[in-house]
Write an enzyme that holds these catalytic residues in place. Structure first.
Site, PDB file in Angstrom:
ATOM      1  N   GLY A   1     -32.138 -25.728 -33.616  1.00 26.17           N
ATOM      2  CA  GLY A   1     -32.186 -24.603 -34.558  1.00 26.17           C
ATOM      3  C   GLY A   1     -31.450 -24.883 -35.851  1.00 26.17           C
TER       4      GLY A   1
ATOM      5  N   MET B   1     -27.317 -26.625 -37.522  1.00 28.18           N
ATOM      6  CA  MET B   1     -26.099 -27.386 -37.232  1.00 28.18           C
ATOM      7  C   MET B   1     -24.976 -26.956 -38.160  1.00 28.18           C
ATOM      8  SD  MET B   1     -24.581 -29.651 -35.474  1.00 28.18           S
ATOM      9  CE  MET B   1     -22.840 -29.952 -35.768  1.00 28.18           C
TER      10      MET B   1
ATOM     11  N   GLU C   1     -24.053 -20.248 -36.869  1.00 25.69           N
ATOM     12  CA  GLU C   1     -23.525 -21.461 -37.519  1.00 25.69           C
ATOM     13  C   GLU C   1     -22.317 -21.118 -38.374  1.00 25.69           C
ATOM     14  OE1 GLU C   1     -24.709 -23.902 -36.114  1.00 25.69           O
ATOM     15  OE2 GLU C   1     -26.575 -22.989 -35.397  1.00 25.69           O
TER      16      GLU C   1
ATOM     17  N   GLU D   1     -19.626 -23.318 -27.888  1.00 25.28           N
ATOM     18  CA  GLU D   1     -20.974 -22.730 -27.869  1.00 25.28           C
ATOM     19  C   GLU D   1     -21.007 -21.365 -27.181  1.00 25.28           C
ATOM     20  OE1 GLU D   1     -22.930 -23.606 -29.877  1.00 25.28           O
ATOM     21  OE2 GLU D   1     -22.503 -25.710 -30.302  1.00 25.28           O
TER      22      GLU D   1
HETATM   23  N1  B3K Z   1     -24.070 -27.339 -32.443  1.00 26.77           N
HETATM   24  C1  B3K Z   1     -25.475 -27.467 -32.723  1.00 26.77           C
HETATM   25  C2  B3K Z   1     -26.235 -28.120 -31.632  1.00 26.77           C
HETATM   26  C3  B3K Z   1     -26.258 -29.599 -31.680  1.00 26.77           C
HETATM   27  C4  B3K Z   1     -27.212 -30.151 -30.656  1.00 26.77           C
HETATM   28  C5  B3K Z   1     -27.117 -31.621 -30.513  1.00 26.77           C
HETATM   29  N2  B3K Z   1     -28.130 -32.146 -29.624  1.00 26.77           N
HETATM   30  C6  B3K Z   1     -26.115 -26.146 -33.007  1.00 26.77           C
HETATM   31  C7  B3K Z   1     -25.382 -24.967 -32.559  1.00 26.77           C
HETATM   32  O1  B3K Z   1     -25.195 -24.701 -31.397  1.00 26.77           O
HETATM   33  O2  B3K Z   1     -24.927 -24.239 -33.400  1.00 26.77           O
HETATM   34 ZN    ZN Z   2     -23.614 -23.419 -31.613  1.00 19.27          ZN
END
Ligand code: B3K
Ligand code: ZN
Length: 885
Positions: free
Chosen positions: A265, A267, A302, A324
């Site tokens: 989605g 980063m 984000e 997360e």
């Molecule tokens: N932190 C990123 C996800 C990265 C995935 C790597 N394979 C998006 C998010 O959770 O905000």
């Molecule tokens: Zn995240």
């Protein structure tokens, strides 16, 4: 691409880094075919280290030169094997200068530095930075970054990186440069750069402390008419975090950049968030209500990572849910607060419950089951899962359920006071919550360490003479791979009691007044709670607001459920009662549909159920969004999850029968709601309008589930006249699902109109891929369409993954052709992009649940993929686990 056996990494093997990095200076000479990266690192020995040498990760890059404290190192001074560069002996303080080469235009993995539509982007989480330069690429190494970008000015007029812009200017040969500095220490996974031809919408925004921040949303030329909502969502997010948690934006500028080639989605790179276009671009013509909601949630998510993830980050990747789970919880609360009303909140909560049941519970019950904080992995990218994200968010939510909003805030404040600019563990968050609230949370740790969905049962007994209601709660948790036995969880169970008229009773538990909803804390396998002063036989409403991520089994009669469905003051449990009524019927009908070939003709639905739905449908005191949730049936895959042995065709026949029967028997009411919930005037994505459209379009779908000429005409008229994508797409889907000749024309018109809008073309593919009227031959034909490509993740998902995951009746065709197709596509995708391939690979997770004839063919397909000599670790881990468990 590996041919050797992949290595498993264990949480228990964690060791601190041997060296810490204080500063990183990066210089990029950007060229699609041959980019030169020069890096200058200052390192010092980590006093906490248990190992001695300097260890740098590097993958798919060419080492040109390596200098240690000014001295050029030769092949004898270091080893380079298995993507690890080791300098065995080095002084305590070291300056390393590293020059490497990479080829961004050959990088189809979309991890590291890559080219998309001629522009440069990076994606470093989890382990992409090592594809850019040699570095201790682990989240507990946090350093200050300065970045110099150099590129052709005409081709790449925009040069962006993290933090603040220090300097920019022209160079010889039509090149230019930009120098960026990030004032905060960060792990390498948060590094980003963009070199591109882009335009931006920008705005100055006044922060709570009076500073002005520059906000920018960068997109390709021609898309500036689709950035308003992302910008607005960003401003709302900044304000919300200030007000709710006292957390401010810590940079002078904050940038969002959209790219059409992106694995997930978005980063959260520090100050430079890179997004899939899907979560940035929207206007009423091209985006649906769901798209607008997704943009608001992902922009917020984000942005919130800036504190939960970036300022406080993870010690190692096993702690992924630390950032997360917490950040998903924060974005969920933000979404609920943006709607503001109590039912609005409940509707968002219902969406979350649906996601858990649709995706997380099956994951917890399948071969990839893992704790919120996993103990091992082969490929970390395989663990960006619904368990880590959504179950992780539920675990965070339970602290708030236990301690209240204020207690939760105290825990958050303590967490930041203790850990700002550190890389920490899930346990540190739990300790902050416990200490701030003076509670012992030792048992609560099991939510992080034990996989599997706990099963909760209850028994209630009203004692008329004593005027007591005795509620006994039981918990258990099924075995999961590697965890045969489970210990009891600490489960907050929110309970209310309804009287015969449906009103909430005032609750007294253990002599204490508990309002009308009591949060009971279940910590044993079996525990009894006594409510006193209960003057009549109550109906218990258990697990209000879905107070814990568990499966609540049994305990209700049909009469109880009908009572709750009509009266529960807790909207989530009210909805839940309706889902249970529906599920019971769907399961019974599935059994009948599977029994013999023409059983379908004799299926029927009881009047009581229809009547209960009718009452909700026409109840004008209820929000349309809530009514839509109540009228939506559990999906085919949710029904399948309840079965020991799944016959996808029987499930499909049963559910289609219910939809069609509702369409016929509630015809007048559906038509009335269709009319009553029109949204005249200019489109607005607000929750109230979106709720009306949702109910209206559900009515349209039901009417077309047993299509007569009038219903088809209604869909056709809506398709022709609608001025927004929500209504157009819903009408088109209704036509496609109704199998009417008009569908083909409408699809052609739609494609013609939107062929230059990539995200709408994705919808066009997806709509066909998930329609039960689309068979594999039709999917293969669509794959030859000029607009189709496996190289773009959104496009590949819109057709291939949609079909394999969301079109069960066609995917599970009895001849196994769907499975062979799956194997073929996983293998083809794996050669291009292992992360996308690996997601698709998970479509087979639940193969052991299917009827034997299907099961063997599914296993064959899995074996075919597993037997490939060349396969990524990503896919090998998934198919290996599927076959083993
Ligand atoms: N932190 C990123 C996800 C990265 C995935 C790597 N394979 C998006 C998010 O959770 O905000
Ligand atoms: Zn995240």
């Amino acid at each position: 691409m590996r041919t050797d056996t992949p290595q498993t990494i264990f949480r228990k093997d964690y060791t601190p880094p041997s060296y810490l990095v204080d500063t990183v200076e990066l210089g990029f000479d950007l060229d699609p075919a041959r980019t030169i990266v020069a890096s200058r690192l200052t390192l010092r020995r980590n006093p906490a280290a248990t190992t001695r040498g300097i260890e740098l990760h590097g993958e798919d890059i060419e080492l040109v030169a390596l200098r240690l404290n000014g001295k050029l190192l030769g092949k004898r001074d270091y080893t380079l094997a298995n993507n690890l560069l080791t300098i065995r002996s080095a002084p305590d303080d070291v300056v390393l200068e590293i020059e490497t080469l990479c080829a961004p235009d050959k990088n189809t993995t979309l991890s590291g530095l890559y080219v998309s539509n001629g522009n440069f982007f990076t994606q470093c989480e989890a382990e992409g930075f090592r594809r850019i330069t040699f570095f201790p690429d682990r989240p507990d190494v946090m350093a200050k970054f300065t970045v110099m970008l150099r590129a052709d000015k005409a081709r790449y007029p925009v040069l962006l990186s993290n933090g603040n812009l220090l300097e920019e200017g022209d160079l010889d040969d039509g090149r230019h440069y930009a120098l960026w500095e990030d004032p905060f220490k960060k792990p390498s996974y948060l590094f980003a750069l963009v070199a591109a031809q882009l335009v931006c919408q920008e705005e100055t925004f006044r922060l709570a402390d009076g500073r002005d921040a520059l906000l920018q949303v960068w997109v390709e030329d021609g898309n500036l008419d689709k950035t308003d909502y992302a910008m607005q969502s960003l401003k709302h997010s900044i304000r919300w975090d200030e007000e709710k948690y006292g957390l401010e934006l810590d940079l002078d500028r904050f940038m969002i950049v959209a790219t059409s080639d992106f694995n997930m989605g978005a980063m959260e790179n520090k100050g430079l968030n890179i997004f899939n276009t899907k979560f940035v671009l929207a206007n009423p013509r091209v985006a649906t209500d769901i798209d607008f909601q997704g943009i608001e949630a992902v922009v917020a998510h984000e942005y919130f990572h800036n504190w939960t993830g970036n300022r406080v980050t993870c010690r190692d990747w096993f702690q992924l849910s630390l950032k997360e789970g917490l950040t998903v919880f924060r974005d969920q609360e933000f979404t609920a607060d943006m709607i503001g009303t109590a039912t609005g909140r409940a509707v968002t909560r219902i969406d979350q419950v649906r996601t858990l049941r649709q995706a997380q519970f099956p994951e917890d019950a399948g071969p990839m089951a893992h704790p919120v904080r996993p103990d091992s992995f082969v490929e970390i990218n395989n663990f960006y899962t619904v368990t880590v994200y959504e179950k992780g968010a539920e675990v965070v939510r339970m602290y708030q359920t236990l301690f209240g909003v204020d207690g939760f805030r105290k825990g958050m404040d303590l967490y930041f006071a203790r850990h700002d600019e550190q890389a920490v563990e899930c346990d540190d968050f739990r300790r902050a919550m416990a200490d701030a609230n003076n509670r012992e949370l030792g048992q609560f740790e099991r939510w992080y360490s034990q996989a599997g969905t706990p099963v909760l049962r209850f028994e209630g007994r009203w004692d008329e003479a004593a005027q007591t209601y005795t509620l006994t709660l039981f918990q258990s948790c099924p075995a999961t791979p590697g965890q045969p036995e489970k210990l009891p969880f600490h489960i907050p169970v929110a309970v209310g009691l309804l009287d015969a008229a449906g009103a909430d009773m005032a609750l007294v538990v253990d002599g204490q007044q508990r309002g009308t909803t009591a949060v009971l804390e279940l910590t044993e396998a079996e525990q009894t709670f006594v409510f006193t002063g209960v003057t009549g036989q109550p109906v218990a409403s258990v697990l209000r607001d879905f107070s814990a991520p568990v499966i609540l089994q049994g305990g209700y009669t049909d009469a109880d459920l009908l009572h709750l469905f009509s009266h529960d003051s807790d909207p989530v449990n009210r909805w839940e009662a309706g889902q249970r009524l529906a599920m019971e019927r769907l399961l019974k009908l599935t059994g009948e549909a599977g029994a013999n070939d023409d059983a379908a003709a004799s299926l029927n639905l009881d009047e009581t159920f229809i009547e209960a739905l009718r009452k909700i449908l026409v109840d004008e005191t209820l929000d349309p969004a809530f009514r839509e949730q109540c009228l939506t049936l559990p999906s085919e895959s949710m029904v399948a999850e309840q079965l020991e042995c799944v016959d996808p065709l029987a499930v499909h026949i049963a559910r289609q029968f219910v939809r069609a029967d509702l369409g016929t028997r509630l015809r007048n009411e559906l038509l009335a709601q269709y009319e009553a919930n029109a949204t005249p005037g200019p489109y607005s994505p607000d929750a109230a309008s979106a709720g009306k459209r949702a109910l209206k379009n559900l009515a349209l779908a039901y009417l077309n589930a047993a299509p007569d000429a009038a219903s088809v005409a209604l869909a056709q008229r809506q398709f022709d006249e609608a001025d927004n994508m929500t209504d157009r797409a819903a009408a088109l889907s209704a036509l496609v699902a109704a199998r009417v000749p008009q569908a083909a024309d409408a699809l052609a018109v739609f494609y013609d109109e939107f062929q230059n809008e990539a995200l709408v073309v994705d919808k066009w593919f997806a709509m066909q891929a998930l329609s039960p009227t689309t068979d594999l031959a039709a999917v293969r034909a669509l794959m030859t369409h000029p607009a189709f490509t496996l190289r773009n993740p959104n496009r590949a998902r819109s057709l291939v993954a949609m079909f394999c995951v969301n079109n069960p009746v066609q995917f599970h065709a009895p001849d196994g052709s769907g499975y062979a197709f799956w194997a073929e596509q996983v293998i083809a995708l794996d050669a291009l992009n292992p992360q996308v391939a690996s997601r698709l690979a998970r479509a087979m997770d639940r193969w052991r649940r299917y009827a034997p004839a299907l099961q063997w063919q599914m296993r064959e397909a899995l074996q075919k993929v597993a037997g490939q000599v060349k396969l990524s670790n990503d896919v090998r881990e998934i198919v290996g686990k599927a076959l083993a468990n």
